[in-house]
Each structure stands twice: as structure tokens, then as C-alpha cells.
Design a protein around this motif. Sequence first.
Motif, PDB file in Angstrom:
ATOM      1  N   GLU A 181       0.988  -1.100   0.483  1.00  0.00           N
ATOM      2  CA  GLU A 181      -0.057   0.109   0.031  1.00  0.00           C
ATOM      3  C   GLU A 181       0.473   1.247  -0.146  1.00  0.00           C
ATOM      4  OE1 GLU A 181      -2.720   0.175   3.148  1.00  0.00           O
ATOM      5  OE2 GLU A 181      -4.160  -1.418   2.289  1.00  0.00           O
ATOM      6  N   ALA A 182       2.263   1.161  -0.307  1.00  0.00           N
ATOM      7  CA  ALA A 182       3.195   2.104   0.368  1.00  0.00           C
ATOM      8  C   ALA A 182       3.613   2.538  -0.775  1.00  0.00           C
ATOM      9  CB  ALA A 182       4.090   2.464   1.310  1.00  0.00           C
ATOM     10  N   ALA A 183       4.834   2.687  -0.998  1.00  0.00           N
ATOM     11  CA  ALA A 183       5.714   3.747  -2.319  1.00  0.00           C
ATOM     12  C   ALA A 183       6.732   2.716  -1.757  1.00  0.00           C
ATOM     13  CB  ALA A 183       6.489   5.230  -2.100  1.00  0.00           C
ATOM     14  N   LEU A 184       6.920   1.608  -0.702  1.00  0.00           N
ATOM     15  CA  LEU A 184       8.036   1.189  -0.579  1.00  0.00           C
ATOM     16  C   LEU A 184       7.750  -0.105  -1.536  1.00  0.00           C
ATOM     17  CD1 LEU A 184      10.196   0.838   1.631  1.00  0.00           C
ATOM     18  CD2 LEU A 184       8.045  -0.820   2.777  1.00  0.00           C
ATOM     19  N   GLY A 185       7.191  -0.170  -1.892  1.00  0.00           N
ATOM     20  CA  GLY A 185       6.692  -1.295  -2.785  1.00  0.00           C
ATOM     21  C   GLY A 185       6.547  -0.976  -4.102  1.00  0.00           C
ATOM     22  N   ARG A 186       7.044  -0.145  -4.610  1.00  0.00           N
ATOM     23  CA  ARG A 186       7.142  -0.276  -5.825  1.00  0.00           C
ATOM     24  C   ARG A 186       8.629   0.718  -6.087  1.00  0.00           C
ATOM     25  NH1 ARG A 186       2.430   0.096  -4.741  1.00  0.00           N
ATOM     26  NH2 ARG A 186       0.942  -0.750  -6.648  1.00  0.00           N
ATOM     27  N   ALA A 242      12.354  -0.981  -5.686  1.00  0.00           N
ATOM     28  CA  ALA A 242      12.712  -1.989  -5.250  1.00  0.00           C
ATOM     29  C   ALA A 242      14.345  -2.324  -4.450  1.00  0.00           C
ATOM     30  CB  ALA A 242      13.518  -3.788  -6.751  1.00  0.00           C
ATOM     31  N   ASP A 243      15.003  -0.782  -4.858  1.00  0.00           N
ATOM     32  CA  ASP A 243      16.161  -0.487  -3.371  1.00  0.00           C
ATOM     33  C   ASP A 243      15.481   0.108  -2.114  1.00  0.00           C
ATOM     34  OD1 ASP A 243      18.158  -1.368  -5.701  1.00  0.00           O
ATOM     35  OD2 ASP A 243      17.525   0.252  -6.823  1.00  0.00           O
ATOM     36  N   VAL A 263      11.019  -8.145  -2.679  1.00  0.00           N
ATOM     37  CA  VAL A 263      11.914  -6.968  -3.752  1.00  0.00           C
ATOM     38  C   VAL A 263      12.094  -7.270  -5.196  1.00  0.00           C
ATOM     39  CG1 VAL A 263      14.215  -6.152  -3.907  1.00  0.00           C
ATOM     40  CG2 VAL A 263      13.278  -6.930  -2.106  1.00  0.00           C
ATOM     41  N   TRP A 264      11.536  -8.601  -5.175  1.00  0.00           N
ATOM     42  CA  TRP A 264      11.682  -9.488  -6.946  1.00  0.00           C
ATOM     43  C   TRP A 264      10.172  -8.313  -7.606  1.00  0.00           C
ATOM     44  CZ3 TRP A 264       7.038 -11.535  -9.334  1.00  0.00           C
ATOM     45  CH2 TRP A 264       7.078 -11.656 -10.001  1.00  0.00           C
ATOM     46  N   GLN A 265       8.544  -7.917  -6.940  1.00  0.00           N
ATOM     47  CA  GLN A 265       7.567  -8.217  -7.108  1.00  0.00           C
ATOM     48  C   GLN A 265       7.830  -6.503  -7.213  1.00  0.00           C
ATOM     49  OE1 GLN A 265       4.866  -8.948  -3.505  1.00  0.00           O
ATOM     50  NE2 GLN A 265       2.703  -8.473  -5.373  1.00  0.00           N
ATOM     51  N   GLN A 268       7.665  -1.272  -9.688  1.00  0.00           N
ATOM     52  CA  GLN A 268       8.452   0.402 -10.141  1.00  0.00           C
ATOM     53  C   GLN A 268       8.853   0.395 -11.549  1.00  0.00           C
ATOM     54  OE1 GLN A 268      12.870  -0.208  -8.801  1.00  0.00           O
ATOM     55  NE2 GLN A 268      13.138   1.842  -9.009  1.00  0.00           N
ATOM     56  N   ALA A 269       9.358  -0.741 -12.834  1.00  0.00           N
ATOM     57  CA  ALA A 269       9.378  -0.799 -13.927  1.00  0.00           C
ATOM     58  C   ALA A 269       8.458  -1.058 -14.663  1.00  0.00           C
ATOM     59  CB  ALA A 269      10.381  -1.834 -14.534  1.00  0.00           C
ATOM     60  N   ALA A 270       6.885  -1.191 -13.994  1.00  0.00           N
ATOM     61  CA  ALA A 270       5.543  -1.253 -15.043  1.00  0.00           C
ATOM     62  C   ALA A 270       5.187  -2.494 -15.645  1.00  0.00           C
ATOM     63  CB  ALA A 270       5.645  -0.082 -15.310  1.00  0.00           C
ATOM     64  N   GLN A 271       6.294  -3.502 -15.122  1.00  0.00           N
ATOM     65  CA  GLN A 271       6.655  -4.729 -16.534  1.00  0.00           C
ATOM     66  C   GLN A 271       5.619  -5.360 -15.263  1.00  0.00           C
ATOM     67  OE1 GLN A 271      10.445  -5.356 -15.230  1.00  0.00           O
ATOM     68  NE2 GLN A 271      10.844  -4.562 -17.440  1.00  0.00           N
ATOM     69  N   VAL A 272       4.478  -6.154 -16.391  1.00  0.00           N
ATOM     70  CA  VAL A 272       4.046  -7.638 -16.067  1.00  0.00           C
ATOM     71  C   VAL A 272       4.652  -8.756 -15.933  1.00  0.00           C
ATOM     72  CG1 VAL A 272       1.464  -8.548 -16.616  1.00  0.00           C
ATOM     73  CG2 VAL A 272       1.631  -6.454 -16.947  1.00  0.00           C
TER      74      VAL A 272
END
Length: 334
Positions: A89-94, A96-97, A156-158, A163-167
Amino acid sequence: MVPTRPVEGSAIWSGPARHSSHADTVDARTLLWVDAGDLCDDPAERESLPRIRPGLLAAYCHPDATEAQLTLSAKWMAWLFLLDDRIDEAALGRDADLLAAHLHDLQATALGTRTRATRPMSRALAEIITEASAGTSEVWQLRFRRHVSDYLAACVWQAAHRQAAQVPRPDTFAHWRRGFGGIMPTFDLVETFDPVERTDGGALPSCVYYSRPYQELLIAAADLVCWTNDLMTVDKEAAHGDLHNLVLVTAHDRLQDRRTAAAEVSAACARRVGTYTAACRELARLTAALGLPDTVQAHADRCAAALRVWMRGHLEWGLRTPRYHAGTTRTGRD
């Protein structure tokens, strides 16, 4: 929208779901543990936990476990829910670093490279690992720690994909879905909750655990938990713009609408039930061929059966609590 029964008519629904009579007590004890450890960052987190009911989840997934075992399972579930929601629910999850740095203390705790945990979530994880490891073999302890570490790495993979907007690609998604679902360390507890005896400190022998049939049934059970979860949460995940859901991954890859993709995931779940059932039969033949003691064979059979109970219990809990309902946040709030 309240989620419907996923994989309707599947063998996964065979028989009624049982739950322990300790559910209410375990829910209360778990909330006291959360409060004592100062695990909630804000009042909304604390408010949501009684509705999510980690104690009821433990009671459905381990209906024959002791009250102490159920409390341990519920603590682990509450810890997972809190961490998952903060990430999702936070920017943390988007980032990776940023997330990797945030999880560094937890990784050190999981792997045992830090002797003293200082943050509330790290202290709670250390307590869970210590409690879960009591009386178990080093084989089981190392396996559990590695699986917790794998869960954190998968988060982190998720985040990197978000972050890269990749499915994610379907051919790799199942592996990582099991990872960030936290299902493997959760299933490790099944071995040590055996109600009859704890062979070799709770751990199945490596010749059984890493055998083809046991790995096939273990992975099939894990996929069934994760994929039926995705069927129940697809509307909620789509509303949050989170595509890390097998239905949404399938729809994107095959240019399908959500209903068609959900039907394909339901069919994949049905095939997974078949894989689990066939692997159980092969496991019985393997343990006999290896000439293992009757106690080991019985332990392996009970673990396999307990995984099916876990799958069924998770489904029942998912339909009885608001966590997976569309129209709520990830913490279960309207």
C-alpha cells in the motif's frame, strides 16, 4: 463484491472445512502479542486485524493443532499480513532498492546473521523463529530460515516489477508467486505440527522432502493456495492497479478479458489438484521402496494430508473474512 467459491465443483472443496475450537482464544492472544510488541504503525492497522482474524485462519488450516501451535501460526500470519500491507500500500512496494534496504534487518534476522534484533518487526520475527524452532532439528531450522529469506527476496522482486511497470511473464510468475505469498515457510509449520509424533525433530528426512513426489505435492498445494487466493482477490487487485495476480497476468499475456482468464486459472487449479493427488500416491510407493521406518512413512503421509486440509481451510477463511473482498483496502478496511 464478496468473492465467490473459486474452482466450484473441484475436489479441493470435498468435505466440510473443520476448525479448532481455540480460534477465538488464539485471535485474542495474537492481538495481545501484536500490542505488546508494538507491531502496528498506525491505528488503522490495529483496527483491521480483529476483522482479518489470523487466529481463525490458523484454526481452519490446523484444526487438530494445540492452542500453543495455533498461536504460533496466528502470530506468523499476523506478521505476514502487517508486512505485506505496508509493502503493497505504500511507495515502498514500488521501489526495489528502497525496499531491499528496508528489509535488510529482517533478512539478517531470518538468516541468523544478526544476534540481536532491534526493530519491532525484526524482534517479532526473531521470536517466531525461536518459538518455531524449539525442539526441531537443525535441518528443519535451516529450511525454515531459508524459506523466510526467500519470501523477503520475492517481495523485492515484486517491487522491481512494479517499479518498472512490467507485468510478470507467466512462465516465471508461479515460482515468484509462491515466494511473495510466504507459503513455503507457512507450510514448514505443517511438519512440526504433526499431532502424532515429531520424527527427527519435526523434519521429514531429506530423501523424502526433496523427492520428486513430495516436491510435486508440496508445490501443487502451494500453487493451489496462491492461485485460489488470486481468484478471490482479482477484482480487489485490479482496483488497486496491482497486476501481480495470476488471473491478471494470464489476461495480459493472452489478451483476454478477466472472466476468460479466471476460467483458465480455475482450470489450472483443477489440474493442480490432480497433480497433488497423483503425487500423494507416488509418495506412498516411494517411502515403501526406500524401506523407511513405518513412523517416517506415516509422518510423510500425515504431512501430505495436512497440506490438503490447509488448502481447504484457507479457502474457507478467505470467504468468511473481509481481507479478500473487493471494495476494501488490503488491510481489510472499507
